[in-house]
Design an enzyme around this catalytic site. Structure first.
Site, short mmCIF file in Angstrom:
data_model
loop_
_atom_site.label_atom_id
_atom_site.label_comp_id
_atom_site.label_asym_id
_atom_site.label_seq_id
_atom_site.Cartn_x
_atom_site.Cartn_y
_atom_site.Cartn_z
N SER A 148 -9.56 -4.00 -0.42
CA SER A 148 -9.19 -2.94 -1.37
C SER A 148 -9.61 -3.43 -2.61
CB SER A 148 -7.81 -2.28 -0.89
OG SER A 148 -6.95 -3.64 -0.84
N LYS B 69 -3.16 -12.18 -8.57
CA LYS B 69 -4.09 -12.68 -7.90
C LYS B 69 -5.15 -13.45 -8.61
CE LYS B 69 -4.18 -8.85 -4.43
NZ LYS B 69 -4.65 -7.43 -4.42
N ASP C 243 2.75 -1.19 0.04
CA ASP C 243 1.72 -1.28 -0.92
C ASP C 243 0.55 0.06 -0.59
OD1 ASP C 243 -0.60 -1.40 -2.26
OD2 ASP C 243 -1.06 -3.39 -1.59
N HIS D 295 -7.06 -2.24 5.83
CA HIS D 295 -6.85 -3.60 6.63
C HIS D 295 -6.79 -3.28 8.32
CE1 HIS D 295 -5.19 -5.31 2.58
NE2 HIS D 295 -6.47 -5.16 2.45
N LYS E 137 3.69 -12.81 -2.15
CA LYS E 137 3.16 -11.82 -1.13
C LYS E 137 1.92 -12.79 -0.20
CE LYS E 137 1.20 -7.24 -1.08
NZ LYS E 137 -0.10 -6.59 -1.57
N GLU F 149 -4.05 -8.56 7.71
CA GLU F 149 -3.08 -9.63 7.19
C GLU F 149 -2.27 -9.73 8.47
OE1 GLU F 149 -1.62 -7.68 3.55
OE2 GLU F 149 -3.74 -8.30 2.62
N GLU G 291 3.90 -0.94 -4.43
CA GLU G 291 2.86 -1.37 -5.18
C GLU G 291 1.75 -0.42 -4.96
OE1 GLU G 291 1.45 -5.33 -3.72
OE2 GLU G 291 -0.54 -4.81 -3.87
N ASP H 107 -1.08 -3.39 -8.90
CA ASP H 107 -2.03 -4.41 -8.46
C ASP H 107 -3.51 -4.02 -9.02
OD1 ASP H 107 -3.95 -5.89 -6.93
OD2 ASP H 107 -3.57 -4.94 -5.02
N GLN I 104 -1.51 1.27 2.93
CA GLN I 104 -2.15 -0.12 3.46
C GLN I 104 -1.23 -0.96 3.92
OE1 GLN I 104 -5.37 -1.70 1.12
NE2 GLN I 104 -3.90 -3.37 0.75
N GLU I 105 0.04 -1.19 3.55
CA GLU I 105 1.25 -2.19 3.90
C GLU I 105 2.53 -1.75 4.09
OE1 GLU I 105 0.33 -5.45 1.18
OE2 GLU I 105 -1.95 -5.04 1.23
N HIS J 148 -1.52 -13.04 -2.01
CA HIS J 148 -2.80 -13.50 -1.38
C HIS J 148 -3.97 -12.24 -1.40
CE1 HIS J 148 -1.23 -11.13 2.44
NE2 HIS J 148 -1.21 -10.44 1.32
N ARG J 149 -5.04 -12.62 -0.70
CA ARG J 149 -5.84 -11.38 -0.49
C ARG J 149 -5.90 -11.25 1.12
NH1 ARG J 149 -8.88 -10.13 -5.29
NH2 ARG J 149 -8.58 -8.02 -3.96
#
Ligand code: 2PG
Ligand code: MG
Length: 404
Positions: free
Chosen positions: A42, A329, A236, A149, A380, A200, A277, A304, A157-158, A357-358
Site C-alpha cells: 500500500s 519508513k 491502520d 495485505h 511498528k 504481515e 494511522e 503514513d 488494513q491493520e 517496517h514494510r
C-alpha cells in the site's frame, strides 16, 4: 578515516517472495555492513520509487556501472556525503533512476559498517542528540490483516495491539499474547475454517471491519488485565486504498469525507483506540487536522501515506495541525539522512515518531536500531513471521544491553 573500499549490491527476496536488493559495504579496516531494503504494497503516491523502471535487474546494472565507483573512497563516518552522492548520481527528485531501495540498502549498510568499525551498536551511530538509548518504543503490533495485505479479510488494513512498557520484554510479550489470543478466539468462532495469515503475519478471517475491531478490543482488554500493562487497540486504515472517486468505499458502507471523520471519531470513542494511522486519503491534510483537533488528546493520529517520511510534506502537516505523529519508513524517502531530517523536524515540532517496517520485509533487525536511536514512540514491525520477529528480537537484545 573509514574509507569505503568496496560497494556491492545484489538481488535477494523479500517476505512476499518479490525480488529486492541488499548492499554490502566494506571499509579500509575490513569492517563490513550488509543491509537489505523492504518493499510496500500500500505504497503512498508521494513515496520515492523503490526501483527504476527496469526493476531489480536495472537497479543492479546502474549500481555497478555508476554508483559503486562513485562511492569508493568516501568516508563512512560522513553519512551526508554518502547519501548526498546517491542523490547526485540519481539526479531525480524521487530516486527514479537508482531506485529508493538501492539508496536505502547503501545508506543503512554504510552506517552498519561504520558502527562495526568504531565498535558501537548501530543505534548509537544514528542517535539524535537527546537520545541515550534507554527509551524503548511501544510495540505497534499488527495482529489481524485486511486490505491489500490479506485476501478475504476486512477493508481496514491493520488491526493493531499498541503495547507499552519501559521494558521491551514486557511490551513484546504482550503484543505476541494479543496475537495468540486472537488466533484462539478465531479458531473457536470458525472451527471448520482453515484460517490464514496475511503479508504481515496477522490473522486473516472473514470478519467485517467492526467485528474485527471488537475482537481486537476484547483481547487487548484481556491482556491488559493479565499483564497490568497499557495494551490498547489501534488501526491502520490505509484509507487511500479504498478512497475512490471522492468516497471511502467499505464493503458495508460508503462514506463521504465528512462521514469518514465522524465514523473514525466514533471508532476512537467506542473502542478506546490509542493509535490511528492513515484514517483518510493521502491528500486530506484538512480532514486529518479536524480529527486531530477532536481526538488528538486521546490517541496518536499518525500520518503514513500522508507524509511518506518526507520533511516537506511533514512541514505542511505541522503547519495545518494535521496529526500528532508521523510514521517513519526509510525506503519511502530513500536515505538515512532524509529519514533523520524528518525525525528531527517531528521532534522539534513535538510530534511523535513511529518507526515502521514494510509489508514485504527482509529478515534483518536494523529497524530496531532506528527506533532506539530516534527514541521513537513506537516500533511498528508486526508480531509474527521471521522477518517481523527479527526486529522484535533485536529490540529485546537492545533492552538487555541496558539492563531492561
Ligand atoms: C503501512 C505498511 C506497513 P506497506 O501501510 O503502514 O504496515 O504497509 O508496507 O504495504 O506500505
Ligand atoms: Mg500505513
Amino acid at each position: 578515516m573509514s574509507r569505503i573500499t568496496s560497494a556491492e549490491i545484489d538481488s535477494i527476496y523479500d517476505s512476499r517472495g518479490r525480488p529486492t536488493v541488499e548492499a554490502t559495504i566494506v571499509l579500509e579496516s575490513g569492517a563490513r555492513g550488509r543491509a537489505g531494503a523492504p518493499s510496500g504494497a500500500s505504497t503512498g503516491a508521494h513515496e520515492v520509487a523503490a526501483f527504476p523502471p527496469g526493476g531489480v535487474p536495472e537497479a543492479i546494472r546502474t549500481f555497478r556501472a555508476r554508483v559503486a565507483p562513485a562511492l569508493l573512497g568516501l568516508d563512512a563516518a560522513d553519512r551526508a556525503a554518502i547519501d548526498g552522492r546517491l542523490h547526485e548520481l540519481d539526479g531525480t527528485p524521487s530516486f527514479g533512476h537508482l531506485g529508493g531501495n538501492t539508496a536505502t540498502a547503501v545508506s543503512v549498510a554504510s552506517a552498519i559498517a561504520y558502527a562495526e568499525e568504531i565498535g558501537v551498536p548501530l543505534w548509537k551511530v544514528l542517535a539524535r542528540p537527546h537520545v541515550d538509548g534507554r527509551v524503548f518504543p511501544a510495540i505497534v503490533g499488527n495482529c489481524l490483516n485486511g486490505g491489500r495485505h490479506a485476501i478475504g479479510g476486512p477493508d481496514i488494513q491493520e488491526f493493531i495491539a499498541f503495547a507499552e512498557s519501559a521494558r521491551p520484554e514486557e511490551s513484546v510479550a504482550a503484543a505476541i499474547r494479543v496475537h495468540g489470543l486472537i488466533g484462539e478466539e478465531l479458531h473457536r468462532r470458525f472451527p471448520k475454517l482453515a484460517l490464514g495469515r496475511g503479508d504481515e503475519g496477522g490473522w486473516v478471517a472473514p470478519l467485517g471491519n467492526l467485528e474485527a475491531v471488537e475482537l481486537l478490543t476484547e483481547v487487548c482488554a484481556r491482556v491488559r488485565d493479565e499483564t497490568h500493562l497499557s495494551v490498547h487497540p489501534g488501526l491502520d486504515l490505509a484509507a487511500s486504498e479504498f478512497f475512490v472517486e471522492g468516497k471511502y468505499r467499505y464493503k458495508e458502507q460508503t462514506l463521504d469525507p465528512a462521514g469518514q471523520v465522524g465514523f473514525v471519531e466514533h471508532l476512537v470513542d467506542r473502542f478506546g483506540l490509542r493509535y490511528l494511522e492513515d484514517p483518510f486519503d493521502q491528500e486530506a491534510f484538512d480532514d486529518f487536522a479536524a480529527l486531530t483537533r477532536s481526538v488528538g488528546g486521546r490517541t496518536l493520529v499518525v500520518g503514513d501515506d500522508l507524509y511518506v517520511t518526507n520533511a516537506e510534506r511533514l512541514a505542511q502537516g505541522i503547519e495545518q495541525g494535521s496529526s500528532n505523529a508521523v510514521l517513519i519508513k526509510v525506503n519511502q524517502v530513500g536515505t538515512l539522512t532524509d529519514t533523520l531530517r524528518t525525525v528531527d523536524l517531528a521532534d522539534a515540532s513535538g510530534l511523535a515518531t513511529v518507526t515502521s517496517h514494510r509489508s514485504g520485509e527482509v529478515p534483518e533487525g536494523w529497524l530496531a536500531h532506528v527506533a532506539v536511536g530516534t527514541a521513537a514512540r513506537g516500533l511498528k514491525c508486526g508480531v509474527l513471521g521471521g522477518e517481523r520477529v527479527a526486529k522484535l528480537n533485536e529490540l529485546l537484545r537492545l533492552g538487555r544491553a541496558t539492563g531492561r
